[in-house]
Design an enzyme around this catalytic site. Structure first.
Site, mmCIF file in Angstrom:
data_model
loop_
_atom_site.group_PDB
_atom_site.id
_atom_site.type_symbol
_atom_site.label_atom_id
_atom_site.label_comp_id
_atom_site.label_asym_id
_atom_site.label_seq_id
_atom_site.Cartn_x
_atom_site.Cartn_y
_atom_site.Cartn_z
ATOM 1 N N LEU A 1 1.232 4.886 1.189
ATOM 2 C CA LEU A 1 0.683 5.790 2.194
ATOM 3 C C LEU A 1 1.347 7.155 2.082
ATOM 4 C CD1 LEU A 1 0.650 3.419 5.309
ATOM 5 C CD2 LEU A 1 -1.321 4.131 3.937
ATOM 6 N N GLU B 1 0.839 -1.192 0.000
ATOM 7 C CA GLU B 1 0.000 0.000 0.000
ATOM 8 C C GLU B 1 0.878 1.247 0.000
ATOM 9 O OE1 GLU B 1 -3.407 1.758 3.092
ATOM 10 O OE2 GLU B 1 -1.973 0.220 3.743
ATOM 11 N N ASP C 1 13.802 -3.351 13.857
ATOM 12 C CA ASP C 1 14.756 -2.382 13.287
ATOM 13 C C ASP C 1 14.151 -0.981 13.385
ATOM 14 O OD1 ASP C 1 17.013 -1.396 12.065
ATOM 15 O OD2 ASP C 1 16.437 -2.015 10.030
#
Length: 291
Positions: free
Chosen positions: A96, A94, A195
Site C-alpha cells: 500500500l 499487499e 501494538d
C-alpha cells in the site's frame, strides 16, 4: 533474482497467477525484520523476512491481519502468503502507498468500530508476539486474571530472567495482588490490534487510515487506546472521534498507565536501558493509586 524463487512461487500459488521477480527494493526502518518490495512489472508486494525459526511469528501475524480485515472497520494490508523458502521465513502482503496524511478523526471512528468486534473470552486462539517477545493468549473469561497472568506476570517473569529482580519484582507482585482495584470495570472482549503505536498506523493518499504490524487478541479496548498515548502522535481529533463513537468508562486514566506498563516492561526486556527506571516509576504510581 533466483534467490527469490521460492517466495515468488508462493505468491503465484496464493494468487493463482504466476509471479516472477523483476524488481526488488529493500525497505529500511524495522528493528526486528528485514523487508523488501518485490515487483514483476505489473504487481508489487511488501515482503517481511527473518530467520527460518521465526516462521510461526509470521504465521501468527498473517492470521492477525486476517482477523483485523474481517472486522471490516479499518483497512489493513491484505496478507497474501507466509512460509519458509530460500533459507528464510517470509510474510507477503499487499503493498500500500502510505504517503497520505492521517485523518485522525476517521482513524478514531474506525478504531472504535473495530473494537465493536467481540468474542466470548479474552485472549485468542493462538499465541503470537509483541515485537519479538512471545505473547501468550490463553483464553480466559476474567479480564483481571488474563492481564495478571498473561500480560504483567509474563513480562515480570521475563524481566527476572533478564536480571531485573529486586524492587521491580517485589513491587510488581504487590501490584498484581490488587490488580482488580486498579482495573475497576468489566470490559467486553474487543478485537485489539495489540501494538498500536504511531509507527503502526499510516494513511493512503486518499486519507484512508491503515493499521499494520499487529499483536492481535481480544481484550479491553482501552488497552489499544492506551498504547496510542504511550509515544504520542495521534492528535486530539483522533481521541475526540473515538470517544464520540464509544465513550470511555470512568477510571481510564489509571488503566491507561496500567496497560502501558505492559509495553514498557516489554521494552525493558527487549532493549534494557532506561526502561527499568520507567517501569519502576509506573509501578510506584499505580501502587499509590491503591493506597
Amino acid at each position: 533474482m533466483s534467490r527469490w524463487g521460492g517466495i515468488a512461487d508462493a505468491i503465484g500459488d496464493a494468487t493463482g497467477e504466476s509471479f516472477r521477480v523483476e524488481r526488488e527494493q529493500p525497505v529500511g526502518g524495522g528493528c526486528i525484520n528485514r523487508a523488501a518490495v518485490l515487483g514483476d512489472g505489473r504487481r508489487s508486494y511488501f515482503v517481511k523476512l527473518n530467520s527460518t525459526d521465526r516462521a510461526e511469528m509470521f504465521a501468527a501475524e498473517f492470521e492477525g491481519l486476517t482477523a483485523l480485515a474481517s472486522a471490516e472497520a479499518i483497512r489493513v494490508p491484505r496478507p497474501i502468503c507466509t512460509g519458509v523458502a530460500d533459507g528464510q521465513s517470509f510474510l507477503v502482503m499487499e503493498r500500500l502507498d502510505l504517503g497520505g496524511r492521517l485523518d485522525g478523526a476517521l482513524a478514531g471512528e474506525r478504531l472504535a468500530a473495530m473494537h465493536r468486534s467481540s468474542a466470548e473470552t479474552f485472549g485468542w486462539h493462538r499465541d503470537n508476539t509483541i515485537g519479538s517477545t512471545p505473547q501468550t493468549n490463553r483464553r480466559e473469561r476474567d479480564w483481571v486474571s488474563f492481564w495478571r497472568e498473561q500480560r504483567l506476570g509474563h513480562q515480570l517473569k521475563l524481566a527476572a530472567a533478564n536480571g531485573h529482580g529486586g524492587d521491580l519484582q517485589h513491587d510488581g507482585e504487590r501490584l498484581m495482588a490488587d490488580l482488580g482495584l486498579l482495573i475497576g470495570h468489566d470490559p467486553v472482549p474487543s478485537l485489539l490490534h495489540g501494538d498500536l503505536w504511531g509507527g503502526n498506523i499510516g494513511s493512503t493518499p486518499d486519507r484512508q487510515p491503515v493499521i499494520f504490524d499487529p499483536a492481535v487478541y481480544y481484550g479491553d479496548r482501552e488497552a489499544d487506546l492506551a498504547m496510542t498515548e504511550l509515544f504520542g502522535g495521534f492528535g486530539s481529533e483522533f481521541y475526540a472521534a473515538y470517544r464520540a463513537a464509544w465513550p470511555l468508562d470512568p477510571g481510564y486514566g489509571v488503566r491507561r498507565l496500567l496497560y502501558n506498563l505492559y509495553h514498557v516492561l516489554n521494552h525493558l526486556n527487549l532493549f534494557g536501558g532506561g526502561y527499568l527506571s520507567q517501569s519502576r516509576q509506573m509501578i510506584s504510581r499505580l501502587l499509590a493509586e491503591i493506597r
